[in-house]
Structure formats: C-alpha cells, structure tokens
Scaffold this active site. Structure first.
Site, mmCIF file in Angstrom:
data_model
loop_
_atom_site.group_PDB
_atom_site.id
_atom_site.type_symbol
_atom_site.label_atom_id
_atom_site.label_comp_id
_atom_site.label_asym_id
_atom_site.label_seq_id
_atom_site.Cartn_x
_atom_site.Cartn_y
_atom_site.Cartn_z
ATOM 1 N N GLN A 125 33.561 50.354 30.511
ATOM 2 C CA GLN A 125 33.129 49.168 31.579
ATOM 3 C C GLN A 125 34.480 49.438 32.599
ATOM 4 O O GLN A 125 35.428 49.116 32.367
ATOM 5 C CB GLN A 125 33.386 47.782 31.288
ATOM 6 C CG GLN A 125 32.870 46.630 32.191
ATOM 7 C CD GLN A 125 33.240 45.433 31.583
ATOM 8 O OE1 GLN A 125 33.800 45.342 30.459
ATOM 9 N NE2 GLN A 125 32.347 44.429 31.908
ATOM 10 N N SER A 128 37.350 45.595 36.469
ATOM 11 C CA SER A 128 38.747 45.134 36.688
ATOM 12 C C SER A 128 39.644 46.010 37.767
ATOM 13 O O SER A 128 39.440 47.280 37.510
ATOM 14 C CB SER A 128 39.624 44.801 35.777
ATOM 15 O OG SER A 128 38.938 43.913 34.638
ATOM 16 N N SER A 160 38.417 49.686 28.664
ATOM 17 C CA SER A 160 38.576 49.757 27.181
ATOM 18 C C SER A 160 38.245 51.075 26.669
ATOM 19 O O SER A 160 37.222 51.442 27.003
ATOM 20 C CB SER A 160 37.852 48.716 26.310
ATOM 21 O OG SER A 160 38.443 47.382 26.448
ATOM 22 N N GLU A 244 27.885 39.691 27.751
ATOM 23 C CA GLU A 244 29.244 40.198 26.929
ATOM 24 C C GLU A 244 30.133 38.696 26.618
ATOM 25 O O GLU A 244 30.689 38.816 25.425
ATOM 26 C CB GLU A 244 30.341 40.511 28.283
ATOM 27 C CG GLU A 244 31.840 40.783 27.754
ATOM 28 C CD GLU A 244 32.714 41.587 28.773
ATOM 29 O OE1 GLU A 244 32.438 41.481 30.054
ATOM 30 O OE2 GLU A 244 33.609 42.244 28.514
ATOM 31 N N ASN A 362 39.853 32.530 29.296
ATOM 32 C CA ASN A 362 39.298 31.096 28.718
ATOM 33 C C ASN A 362 39.576 29.970 29.674
ATOM 34 O O ASN A 362 38.828 29.107 29.752
ATOM 35 C CB ASN A 362 40.041 30.807 27.430
ATOM 36 C CG ASN A 362 39.353 31.669 26.128
ATOM 37 O OD1 ASN A 362 38.455 32.644 26.656
ATOM 38 N ND2 ASN A 362 39.527 31.335 24.954
ATOM 39 N N GLU A 363 40.388 30.322 30.540
ATOM 40 C CA GLU A 363 40.928 29.300 31.684
ATOM 41 C C GLU A 363 39.387 29.332 32.651
ATOM 42 O O GLU A 363 39.107 28.189 33.073
ATOM 43 C CB GLU A 363 42.056 29.752 32.434
ATOM 44 C CG GLU A 363 43.402 29.316 31.626
ATOM 45 C CD GLU A 363 43.628 30.538 30.964
ATOM 46 O OE1 GLU A 363 42.991 31.507 30.817
ATOM 47 O OE2 GLU A 363 44.804 30.388 30.089
HETATM 48 C C1 LIG Z 1 42.170 44.007 25.496
HETATM 49 C C2 LIG Z 1 41.545 43.817 26.924
HETATM 50 C C3 LIG Z 1 40.401 44.658 27.192
HETATM 51 C C4 LIG Z 1 39.674 44.804 28.530
HETATM 52 N N1 LIG Z 1 38.647 45.510 28.677
HETATM 53 C C5 LIG Z 1 38.164 45.603 29.806
HETATM 54 C C6 LIG Z 1 37.129 46.646 30.345
HETATM 55 O O1 LIG Z 1 36.865 47.339 29.340
HETATM 56 N N2 LIG Z 1 36.835 46.844 31.738
HETATM 57 C C7 LIG Z 1 37.308 46.007 32.596
HETATM 58 O O2 LIG Z 1 36.848 46.144 33.403
HETATM 59 N N3 LIG Z 1 38.105 45.189 32.405
HETATM 60 C C8 LIG Z 1 38.575 44.725 31.011
HETATM 61 N N4 LIG Z 1 39.786 43.957 30.864
HETATM 62 C C9 LIG Z 1 40.233 43.184 31.736
HETATM 63 C C10 LIG Z 1 39.779 41.517 31.742
HETATM 64 O O3 LIG Z 1 38.725 41.291 31.981
HETATM 65 C C11 LIG Z 1 41.055 41.032 32.680
HETATM 66 O O4 LIG Z 1 42.153 41.292 31.886
HETATM 67 C C12 LIG Z 1 40.713 39.411 32.738
HETATM 68 O O5 LIG Z 1 39.456 39.075 33.347
HETATM 69 C C13 LIG Z 1 41.732 38.666 33.549
HETATM 70 O O6 LIG Z 1 42.041 39.504 35.020
HETATM 71 P P1 LIG Z 1 43.525 39.695 35.064
HETATM 72 O O7 LIG Z 1 44.165 40.526 33.972
HETATM 73 O O8 LIG Z 1 43.526 40.394 36.379
HETATM 74 O O9 LIG Z 1 44.279 38.504 34.971
HETATM 75 P P2 LIG Z 1 44.406 37.438 36.420
HETATM 76 O O10 LIG Z 1 43.227 37.209 36.833
HETATM 77 O O11 LIG Z 1 45.506 37.542 37.082
HETATM 78 O O12 LIG Z 1 44.454 35.924 35.627
HETATM 79 C C14 LIG Z 1 46.116 35.585 35.343
HETATM 80 C C15 LIG Z 1 46.027 34.054 34.569
HETATM 81 O O13 LIG Z 1 45.818 33.176 35.748
HETATM 82 C C16 LIG Z 1 44.347 32.497 35.261
HETATM 83 N N5 LIG Z 1 43.674 32.163 36.304
HETATM 84 C C17 LIG Z 1 43.388 33.146 37.503
HETATM 85 N N6 LIG Z 1 42.404 32.603 38.025
HETATM 86 C C18 LIG Z 1 42.255 31.271 37.683
HETATM 87 C C19 LIG Z 1 41.437 30.031 38.303
HETATM 88 N N7 LIG Z 1 40.836 30.115 39.226
HETATM 89 N N8 LIG Z 1 41.497 29.027 37.405
HETATM 90 C C20 LIG Z 1 42.223 28.818 36.486
HETATM 91 N N9 LIG Z 1 43.279 29.843 36.015
HETATM 92 C C21 LIG Z 1 42.940 31.109 36.491
HETATM 93 C C22 LIG Z 1 43.811 33.493 34.302
HETATM 94 O O14 LIG Z 1 42.987 32.602 33.222
HETATM 95 C C23 LIG Z 1 44.842 33.880 33.513
HETATM 96 O O15 LIG Z 1 45.755 33.111 32.502
HETATM 97 C C24 LIG Z 1 40.326 43.875 29.433
HETATM 98 C C25 LIG Z 1 41.256 43.241 29.134
HETATM 99 C C26 LIG Z 1 42.040 43.068 27.910
HETATM 100 C C27 LIG Z 1 43.186 42.126 27.607
#
Ligand SMILES: Cc1cc2nc3c(=O)[nH]c(=O)nc-3n(C[C@H](O)[C@H](O)[C@H](O)COP(=O)(O)OP(=O)(O)OC[C@H]3O[C@@H](n4cnc5c(N)ncnc54)[C@H](O)[C@@H]3O)c2cc1C
Length: 381
Positions: A125, A128, A160, A244, A362-363
């Site tokens: 996928q 991100s 992933s 998902e 989860n947020e």
């Molecule tokens: C083990 C693992 C596997 C993954 N696999 C894939 C994959 O296969 N393909 C893919 O595309 N992505 C994948 N991801 C990415 C995943 O979907 C993102 O990490 C996730 O959506 C969070 O985005 P970010 O890391 O940019 O964090 P951010 O969006 O920068 O968030 C940082 C923190 O701020 C909080 N936050 C941000 N905006 C808000 C809001 N509006 N209100 C409240 N809180 C907020 C978030 O909840 C989090 O706690 C994977 C991530 C992990 C850890």
C-alpha cells in the site's frame, strides 16, 4: 463462534480444520518481514490457493469459493486456531481486492486478482507520504498525463513489506489546480520494479528490513492501471479504509486464538495466588469474545446490504488497544524471560505497539467516532 451456526458453516469449518491440520507447517515460517520469510510465505500462499483456501469469499472465477462473510469468519477462526502463518498477501487481499470488486473494470479484476490469490504478485500500500499521514488529502506525489498513461513522481513512506513486494497501489495528485485537497486525486496501481522506482528499507526496532519508503521518478503507469475515473481517487480510497479498519485486517479469529494461547500460558506458568494477573487473562478472553460478537453483528448488517462506514473506526480502536493489553499480560506472565526471549509474545508485543498508528491513528479514529457516530461538533484542526 457457534451462535446458531448453519450446517453449511459447520461442514465448511470442518473441511477447513482438516485441511489446515494436514498442511500448516509444523515449524513456524521465518518472519515475513525478511527476504527469506517472504519467499517462504509466498510458497504457503500458493499452497493455500491450490486448495482454494487463500481467498474463500471471492468468486470462484478468481480463485475463491464464493462463500459469504459468515463462512469467511469461520474460516478465519480455524486458520488462526490452527497456528497458520501470517498472510503476506494481506494488503492485496484485504485492501486492494475489495476496492477492485467495488470500482475496477472486469478486465482489471481478471488480470489482477488471480495472481494476488496465489501470492505470485504481492501488493504494497503506497498511500502515506512524509507530510501526509493523518492528513492524507495533503499528499503531493503527482501523476502527470503522458501518451497512453501517467508518469508518477514523488515520495511515499511507511509502506509495509514494500522492500520485497512486487506491485503497489496508491493515490496521486492528477489535478494540482483542484479547489480542495481531496479533489483531483487518482487511484492507480504500479510496478515496484519499474524504471524510476527506488525502494529504500526503513530501519525497524527489530531490524527486519521489509518496511520501506518509495521514491518515484517519472514512473510510467498505463491507463489500464487506473482504478475508477481519474480525479475520483479520494472517494475510492475511502472505501478501502473501511475494509482496513474494519474486520478484514484484524479478524476476531486472531484474537480468539491469541486469548487461547494466553490461557494455556496461564495454566503453564501462572501463579494461582496472583489474582490481578488472573483477572487480566480473563479480561483477554472476554475481550476476544466481545470483539467476535461485535464483529458478528457488523457482519450481519453488512450481509443485509449495509456498507462498512464510520463504525469501522470502533473496530480499529478496539483491536489495536486490545492487542497491546493482551501482549502486555503475556509478557507480565512470562516475567523477565518474556522480554529477553526472541519469541512469539515478545515479537507480537513490539508489533502491537504500532497498532494505534497504522490504518489511521487512534486519535483520528476517535475524531471520526465523535463526529460521525456520536454527532459531536467538529474539533478544531
Ligand atoms: C507499522 C506501520 C505500518 C504502516 N504501513 C503502511 C502502509 O503499508 N502503507 C501506507 O501508506 N502507510 C502505512 N503506515 C503509515 C500510517 O498510516 C501513518 O503512520 C498514520 O496514518 C499516521 O500518519 P503519520 O505517521 O504521518 O503521523 P501524523 O499524521 O504526523 O500524526 C502524528 C500524531 O498527531 C496526531 N494527529 C494528527 N492530526 C490530528 C488531528 N487532526 N487530530 C488529532 N490528532 C492528530 C496523530 O494521531 C498522531 O498521534 C504504516 C505505519 C506504521 C506505524
């Protein structure tokens, strides 16, 4: 589950159990986050597919058995109870396939699904980006029109198993002039080995190299690999996220099997005087059962014609937090040995910690629950 299970499900369950008993590898396969493990898991997918157990709910023409969601849930219970390997094809079969069933052409389904079912083509996928995780609609990777297709450029991250996968599905900006960020996006499939793709593994806590970021430099994608209409990527992507976060990625069968293992561990190693720990083991059993029943209710609504919507966020918050609690209970039961051993519980614990982040944090899920299910006012963003 045995709530008025039909004869058809009982027979199906018995057939699956017998096959799994005869075929599940006696020794666990190497981790699917390594090259060696990836190859071993592909072979397992092929073995499952040869007996038509890899995608039981798909139509027969694509390698399935055409069974309904209740049969699928029963199969999942048997699968995890048998200690069968994790599914290296899970991004494809749980995320891309439902999207193809809903939005792709007949030609795309016929071309993509059979090799996904056998594990010959494993999908990653690619959604991100470094500046677009929770706020996915702000993604910047582009797809620019060219003769007969599109040229992809940009960077995707947190993908992933992408280091060993064959192809990926993602969303790209095709109309930078669109008035809103979630407009002008297009959903397409591309080859991870195509010219212009660089796959770079991201170091993980456990040192396993499958997790990766992708750098794309004018990667050609033919029109045939666009899913749905150009510009409709957001709507299509949102139908993927329901799968998902909902029951597909973490079926109750996994937690029922894990709770059973935990009970066995308690009987082997638990201190009968430690009532606090005993209660946590009981909570794990109750939690797994509650999740099973909640999922069964959702499945009944789905079978009755409802779509998977915002309720999938409830599933996601529950399974991710439950998974951590269950593994922490196991580690507390094992004592210091559990942290040190490179065993199933320690590995599972490390992975469970990512559960509240992947598939949407989860947020964000709590915001969705508050706004769309409880009707609370929109939070400040
Ligand atoms: C083990 C693992 C596997 C993954 N696999 C894939 C994959 O296969 N393909 C893919 O595309 N992505 C994948 N991801 C990415 C995943 O979907 C993102 O990490 C996730 O959506 C969070 O985005 P970010 O890391 O940019 O964090 P951010 O969006 O920068 O968030 C940082 C923190 O701020 C909080 N936050 C941000 N905006 C808000 C809001 N509006 N209100 C409240 N809180 C907020 C978030 O909840 C989090 O706690 C994977 C991530 C992990 C850890």
């Amino acid at each position: 589950m045995d709530l008025h299970e039909s004869a058809s499900i009982r027979d199906f369950r018995a057939e699956a159990r017998e096959w799994l008993r005869a075929h599940v590898p006696a020794e666990p396969l190497p981790s699917l986050e390594t090259g060696e493990g990836f190859a071993a898991h592909r072979k397992w997918e092929a073995e499952l597919a040869a007996a038509r157990w890899s995608v039981v709910s798909w139509p027969e023409e694509y390698g399935g058995r055409g069974v309904d969601i209740f049969h699928w849930l029963a199969f999942e219970e048997e699968y995890w109870a048998a200690g069968a390997p994790g599914r290296v094809s899970q991004n494809g079969i749980n995320l891309l396939a439902p999207t193809l069933f809903d939005h792709a052409t007949e030609e795309q389904r016929a071309r993509v699904l059979p090799s996904m079912a056998t594990g010959e083509v494993v999908w990653a996928q690619a959604w991100s980006e470094p500046e677009a995780g929770s706020d996915l609609a702000s993604l910047k990777s582009r797809a620019v029109r060219t003769d007969g297709g599109w040229l992809l450029s940009g960077q995707k991250t947190w993908s992933s198993r992408a280091a060993f996968a064959d192809r990926a599905f993602g969303i790209f900006r095709t109309d930078p002039e669109a008035p809103k960020p979630h407009q002008g996006l297009t959903y397409l499939m591309f080859d991870l080995r195509a010219p212009g793709v660089t796959v770079r593994p991201i170091g993980r806590l456990d040192g396993k190299p499958a997790f990766a970021e992708l750098f794309l430099d004018r990667v050609f994608v033919p029109d045939a690999d666009v899913i749905g209409e150009p510009g409709q990527g957001w709507r299509i992507a949102m139908s993927t996220t329901g799968n998902e976060r909902g029951l597909m990625l973490r079926s109750p069968g996994r937690f029922l099997a894990a709770a059973d293992r935990l009970v066995r561990l308690w009987h082997e190693q638990g201190d009968p005087g430690d009532t606090a720990l005993r209660d946590r083991v009981a909570d794990a059993v109750i939690g797994a059962r509650a999740y099973e029943l909640f999922t069964a209710a959702g499945a009944a609504r789905f079978a009755g014609g409802a779509t998977i919507g915002a309720e999938s966020s409830l599933n996601k918050v529950f399974w991710s937090e439950f998974d951590i609690a269950l593994h922490e209970t196991a580690l507390d039961l094992l004592g210091p040995d559990g942290e040190l051993a490179d065993g199933e519980w320690a590995e599972g614990h490390v992975f469970s910690l990512a559960g509240p982040i992947y598939a949407g944090t989860n947020e964000i899920q709590r915001d969705i629950i508050a706004e769309r299910l409880l009707g609370l006012p929109k939070g400040r963003r």
